[in-house]
Design a protein around this motif. Structure first.
Motif, PDB file in Angstrom:
ATOM      1  N   UNK A 524      44.463 108.987  53.093  1.00 38.08           N
ATOM      2  CA  UNK A 524      43.981 108.001  52.335  1.00 38.08           C
ATOM      3  C   UNK A 524      42.449 108.384  52.049  1.00 38.08           C
ATOM      4  N   UNK A 525      41.919 109.186  52.867  1.00 41.87           N
ATOM      5  CA  UNK A 525      40.546 109.843  52.306  1.00 41.87           C
ATOM      6  C   UNK A 525      40.720 110.915  51.062  1.00 41.87           C
ATOM      7  N   UNK A 526      41.774 111.213  51.133  1.00 38.68           N
ATOM      8  CA  UNK A 526      42.086 112.115  50.026  1.00 38.68           C
ATOM      9  C   UNK A 526      42.815 111.410  48.773  1.00 38.68           C
ATOM     10  N   UNK A 527      43.688 110.583  48.859  1.00 38.64           N
ATOM     11  CA  UNK A 527      44.299 110.004  47.815  1.00 38.64           C
ATOM     12  C   UNK A 527      44.839 108.550  48.354  1.00 38.64           C
ATOM     13  N   UNK A 528      43.929 107.526  48.212  1.00 35.88           N
ATOM     14  CA  UNK A 528      44.272 106.254  48.725  1.00 35.88           C
ATOM     15  C   UNK A 528      45.412 105.531  48.462  1.00 35.88           C
ATOM     16  N   UNK A 554      40.684 103.445  57.393  1.00 34.25           N
ATOM     17  CA  UNK A 554      40.050 104.265  56.785  1.00 34.25           C
ATOM     18  C   UNK A 554      39.106 103.633  55.527  1.00 34.25           C
ATOM     19  N   UNK A 555      39.497 102.464  55.098  1.00 35.59           N
ATOM     20  CA  UNK A 555      38.572 101.979  54.207  1.00 35.59           C
ATOM     21  C   UNK A 555      37.393 101.053  54.926  1.00 35.59           C
ATOM     22  N   UNK A 556      37.778 100.504  56.059  1.00 36.47           N
ATOM     23  CA  UNK A 556      36.665 100.200  56.936  1.00 36.47           C
ATOM     24  C   UNK A 556      35.671 101.065  57.412  1.00 36.47           C
TER      25      UNK A 556
END
Length: 561
Positions: A524-528, A554-556
């Motif tokens: 997710x940090x590379x391609x959510x 990851x978003x939080x």
């Protein structure tokens, strides 16, 4: 007509400008983003009650609590509390186990017990962000889980704290573990792990151990007391028990060595008063204090010699030791090596020792003497794995890859190839990393094995139609390794992993999701978008919850930063 067209263009332009201004405002407003994310997390939580298995619901709650921790702390704690309660033993289980005083021998773990431990570990990994809250969870569960499980929980807290460099929490967790039962061997490993990071803190714990241990009434009589003494000797002479040449433990300081001599003399004094005839059985303990006594407590020499005379056995060697236990081990190491090479039937311990010490060619010579069969295959796989890992860590990626191509088990394949890929990533060699991934996948797809048995035994390597149990962990580890250098390839591996899982569903009961949630956070940090799409593509509800929660985690984290 032209005026109408002009007006329409101006209207559309104005609308586009309004939208263009509004979208960035939404994207850059952390409070609004947090509210939207919390709403999504709460919606995901509605799926948890639909899970049938208690441990699956516990794991799902823990993953959701991780995502909600910075968005709604109180709700996250309530989820974790509920999750921890779901791991408790039933009343019938507690009744059948009964009382477990200190000294009670460890019970062989069942598949259900191991599953509970794994889920609790995930719960505590989130809860320990608030140490008081984590302590409350552990303390309140003392009557609802076994003694072994309580000690395992504190052991896991110790390991997590050491990984994060939190020495104070590690020390506290070890102290709690000692208070539960000082006779369990895991304590020696935990303190020695601490010693490799903070020798002084470990020394204080060992002195505490020696002070408290004689006052603890251990169930099981001589056997449990003997276990406690083994723990102590492992702490005082850390490199004489199962030494690891790659991670030697620094020896304790003067305070510990002197305290150990005093402990031995005091223990034998008490024993002599209670049962003088039992001194010969304690000769090994007595002699272990001889060299430290000469250096750190010479005033106790006379008392030592009295015990030494009383502990002698007719016909036995009465010589006093001249070398420390760890020095003696190093001195004697070549002896079994030579004996094994000259023997037509080398023992397993000799082969294990050669591999552990990096004597790979010698180990292969010993393995060649074994009769063809499962044992020979296992040792061959082990020596190839260890040598390939050694080559990869030393930067010889070509040689490591050549050795890796001999591997035949999924665990060995992903363990070795992940290191090789990391080596290529360090060199920013995307082509080399992709080539290694291709080879690893090719090898893995040749492996077929039965799914794990319900009692937790090792799967048998045969050729049934299902291969997902061998392939999934490898795909996940390869994706994790290649992600820093090739996001597209990593995402493709994740998609393949999801597709294989859906084609051959695995048993996710007892909280076994079968997936690595950290991989979805990293992706997710590379391609959510790819990570979210893959997470929602799982057919199994628990897997879908765990993977989607990881994306939310990851978003939080991004919102906090």
């Amino acid at each position: 007509m032209k005026q109408t067209n002009s007006a329409l263009v101006l209207l559309l332009l104005a609308a586009s400008l309004v939208c263009a201004q509004a979208v960035p405002k939404v994207e850059t407003d952390p409070e609004l983003q947090g509210a939207v994310l919390l709403s999504e997390v709460r919606t995901l939580a509605l799926e948890v009650p639909k899970l049938d298995d208690l441990l699956s619901r516990a794991l799902a709650n823990a993953e959701i609590a991780d995502a909600a921790w910075t968005l709604d702390r109180q709700w996250a704690k309530s989820l974790l509390t509920e999750a921890y309660h779901l791991t408790y033993l039933t009343e019938d289980e507690r009744r059948s186990i009964g009382s477990e005083p200190p000294g009670t021998a460890p019970r062989p773990p069942t598949a259900l017990a191991r599953a509970r431990i794994d889920v609790r570990k995930r719960i505590l990994s989130v809860a320990r962000r608030d140490k008081a809250f984590a302590d409350h969870l552990l303390g309140s569960s003392s009557t609802y889980i076994t003694k072994d499980e309580r000690q395992m929980m504190y052991a896991q807290m110790t390991t997590m704290a050491l990984d994060e460099g939190d020495t104070l929490t590690a020390v506290h967790s070890i102290q709690e573990n000692i208070a539960i039962d000082p006779s369990q061997l895991m304590l020696a490993q935990l303190v020695n792990d601490l010693a490799r990071k903070d020798r002084a803190a470990a020394d204080k714990l060992i002195v505490e151990f020696m002070t408290a241990s004689p006052n603890v009434q251990l169930a099981g009589g001589k056997l449990s007391r003997a276990r406690a003494e083994v723990v102590l000797r492992w702490l005082v002479f850390p490199n004489s028990f199962f030494p690891n040449p790659e991670k030697p433990t620094p020896n304790p300081g003067a305070e510990v060595m002197r305290a150990y001599v005093v402990y031995v003399i005091d223990s034998l004094t008490t024993l002599e008063q209670a049962d003088p005839e039992s001194l010969p059985a304690q000769r090994s303990l007595l002699l272990s204090a001889w060299l430290p006594l000469n250096q750190y407590a010479p005033e106790l020499k006379e008392r030592f010699m009295q015990f030494e005379a009383g502990s002698r056995m007719p016909g036995k060697d009465g010589a006093l030791p001249t070398k420390a236990p760890d020095e003696l081990h190093q001195e004697l190491f070549p002896k079994p090596q030579t004996e094994a090479l000259n023997s037509n039937a080398p023992n397993d311990q000799a082969i294990e020792s050669m591999i552990a010490h990096g004597e790979f060619e010698t180990a292969r010579k010993l393995i060649e003497k074994l009769t063809d069969g499962e044992k020979k295959s296992e040792f061959t796989e082990k020596v190839n794995t260890k040598e390939a890992i050694s080559l990869a860590k030393n930067g010889d990626l070509i040689a490591a890859q050549s050795m890796a191509e001999r591997l035949t088990t999924s665990h060995a394949i992903w363990q070795v190839y992940s290191l090789i890929i990391q080596g290529y990533a360090t060199k920013k060699d995307q082509v080399g990393a992709a080539s290694v991934v291709q080879q690893a996948v090719k090898q893995t797809t040749r492996i077929r094995m039965k799914p794990p048995t319900t009692d937790g035994r090792r799967p048998e390597f045969l050729s049934p139609e299902i291969e997902v149990y061998a392939v999934l962990p490898t795909l996940a580890k390869l994706a994790e390794a290649v992600l820093p250098i090739d996001t597209l390839l990593a995402a493709d591996l994740v998609d393949e992993m999801v597709a294989k899982t859906n084609r051959a569903p695995i048993d996710t009961s007892q909280g076994r999701s079968g997936i690595n949630s950290a991989l979805f956070r990293s992706l997710a940090a590379k391609d959510e978008v790819r990570a979210s799409t893959a997470a929602r593509s799982f057919k199994d509800r628990l897997q879908r919850i765990v993977a989607t929660a990881a994306v939310y985690q990851y978003r939080a984290k991004e919102l906090v930063q």
